[in-house]
Design an enzyme around this catalytic site. Structure first.
Site, PDB file in Angstrom:
ATOM      1  N   LYS A  84       0.858  -1.197   0.000  1.00  0.00           N
ATOM      2  CA  LYS A  84       0.000   0.000   0.000  1.00  0.00           C
ATOM      3  C   LYS A  84       0.887   1.238   0.000  1.00  0.00           C
ATOM      4  CE  LYS A  84      -0.482   0.444   4.987  1.00  0.00           C
ATOM      5  NZ  LYS A  84      -1.318   0.708   6.129  1.00  0.00           N
ATOM      6  N   HIS A 134      -8.429  -6.433 -14.381  1.00  0.00           N
ATOM      7  CA  HIS A 134      -8.266  -7.551 -13.463  1.00  0.00           C
ATOM      8  C   HIS A 134      -8.481  -8.854 -14.235  1.00  0.00           C
ATOM      9  CE1 HIS A 134      -8.208  -9.558  -9.607  1.00  0.00           C
ATOM     10  NE2 HIS A 134      -9.214 -10.297 -10.043  1.00  0.00           N
ATOM     11  N   ASN A 168      -8.922   0.086 -13.749  1.00  0.00           N
ATOM     12  CA  ASN A 168      -8.035  -1.046 -13.506  1.00  0.00           C
ATOM     13  C   ASN A 168      -8.443  -2.205 -14.402  1.00  0.00           C
ATOM     14  OD1 ASN A 168      -6.048  -2.638 -12.147  1.00  0.00           O
ATOM     15  ND2 ASN A 168      -7.675  -3.599 -10.940  1.00  0.00           N
TER      16      ASN A 168
HETATM   17  C1  GRF Z   1      -2.458  -8.569 -15.726  1.00  0.00           C
HETATM   18  O1  GRF Z   1      -2.928  -9.891 -15.714  1.00  0.00           O
HETATM   19  C2  GRF Z   1      -3.463  -7.654 -15.072  1.00  0.00           C
HETATM   20  O2  GRF Z   1      -4.782  -8.033 -15.290  1.00  0.00           O
HETATM   21  C3  GRF Z   1      -3.132  -7.811 -13.623  1.00  0.00           C
HETATM   22  O3  GRF Z   1      -1.725  -7.886 -13.579  1.00  0.00           O
HETATM   23  C4  GRF Z   1      -1.246  -8.392 -14.828  1.00  0.00           C
HETATM   24  C5  GRF Z   1      -0.280  -7.389 -15.364  1.00  0.00           C
HETATM   25  O4  GRF Z   1       0.367  -7.828 -16.515  1.00  0.00           O
HETATM   26  N1  GRF Z   1      -3.712  -6.752 -12.837  1.00  0.00           N
HETATM   27  P1  GRF Z   1       1.241  -6.818 -17.360  1.00  0.00           P
HETATM   28  O5  GRF Z   1       2.262  -6.204 -16.412  1.00  0.00           O
HETATM   29  O6  GRF Z   1       0.332  -5.794 -17.941  1.00  0.00           O
HETATM   30  O7  GRF Z   1       1.908  -7.667 -18.406  1.00  0.00           O
END
Ligand code: GRF
Length: 207
Positions: free
Chosen positions: A64, A110, A108
């Site tokens: 954090k 995910h 974001n």
């Molecule tokens: C991706 O799977 C994203 O969804 C998650 O972390 C990973 C990052 O991958 N939050 P990158 O650094 O963009 O290759």
């Protein structure tokens, strides 16, 4: 259409950052890459892509921000005229000043179909659980962890013979397609949020 200065915050390899730089984000233009890790692959990519990349101190905690440091990051982003902040594999919880400085303007990505499998290693969580379909989600960021209003989702089937890693690879390919689409829709002013619902207008104006 007016250019929307966009910042990407990443801690890892940066493949989503690259997808945002290379993809069609409409008026959204990736202006800077910020990272909390000096060894982030995203910094190397920024150099290769000709985008300014900076590593900033996030404070003494591992996952954090300290409030003061998050305030510094937010001030820097505001000073640069940033209007949209995209988290892309940013492994640090943001809660305070960045969200206050950019209300409804922090996104974001995910790697699961939220609200299933929030938090770390969503691909592994889904694989171990034995789901037949998983995917990825682009959402606005709120005070919770992976709980903000959902903008776009894309599904990915779990195939016979898949491992956690083969599944994660196919999810990542979908992430690279869906994140630029969400940024483009936001920057074109085609997204509106009502509580948990994000409505997307197509280019003709239909929802
Ligand atoms: C991706 O799977 C994203 O969804 C998650 O972390 C990973 C990052 O991958 N939050 P990158 O650094 O963009 O290759």
């Amino acid at each position: 259409m007016k250019e929307i200065r966009t910042a990407v915050l990443a801690s890892g390899a940066g493949s989503n950052f690259k997808a945002l730089v290379k993809g069609d984000t409409g008026p959204g233009r990736i202006h800077i890459l910020l990272t909390d890790r000096p060894d982030a692959g995203a910094l190397v990519l920024a150099d290769e892509l000709g985008i300014e990349g900076r590593c900033l101190y996030p404070g003494p905690y591992r996952t954090k921000f300290s409030r003061d440091e998050e305030r510094n990051w937010a001030d820097l982003l505001l000073d640069m005229g940033i209007e949209l902040v995209c988290l892309a594999g940013f492994m640090r919880i943001i809660k305070g000043p960045i969200l206050e400085a950019f209300p409804g303007r922090v996104m974001n990505i995910h790697p699961s179909l939220l609200p299933s499998f929030p938090g770390l290693d969503a691909q592994g969580q889904a694989f171990r659980y034995g789901v037949k379909v998983t995917g990825c989600t682009v959402h606005y960021v709120d005070l919770g962890t992976d709980t903000g209003p959902i903008i776009l989702q894309e599904s990915v089937p779990v195939l016979p013979g898949d491992s956690r890693d083969s599944l994660a690879k196919r999810i990542l390919e979908k992430e690279h397609l869906v994140y630029p689409l969400a940024v483009k829709a936001h920057c074109e002013g085609r997204l509106s949020t009502d509580g948990r619902h994000v409505y997307i207008r197509d280019t003709a104006g239909a929802v």
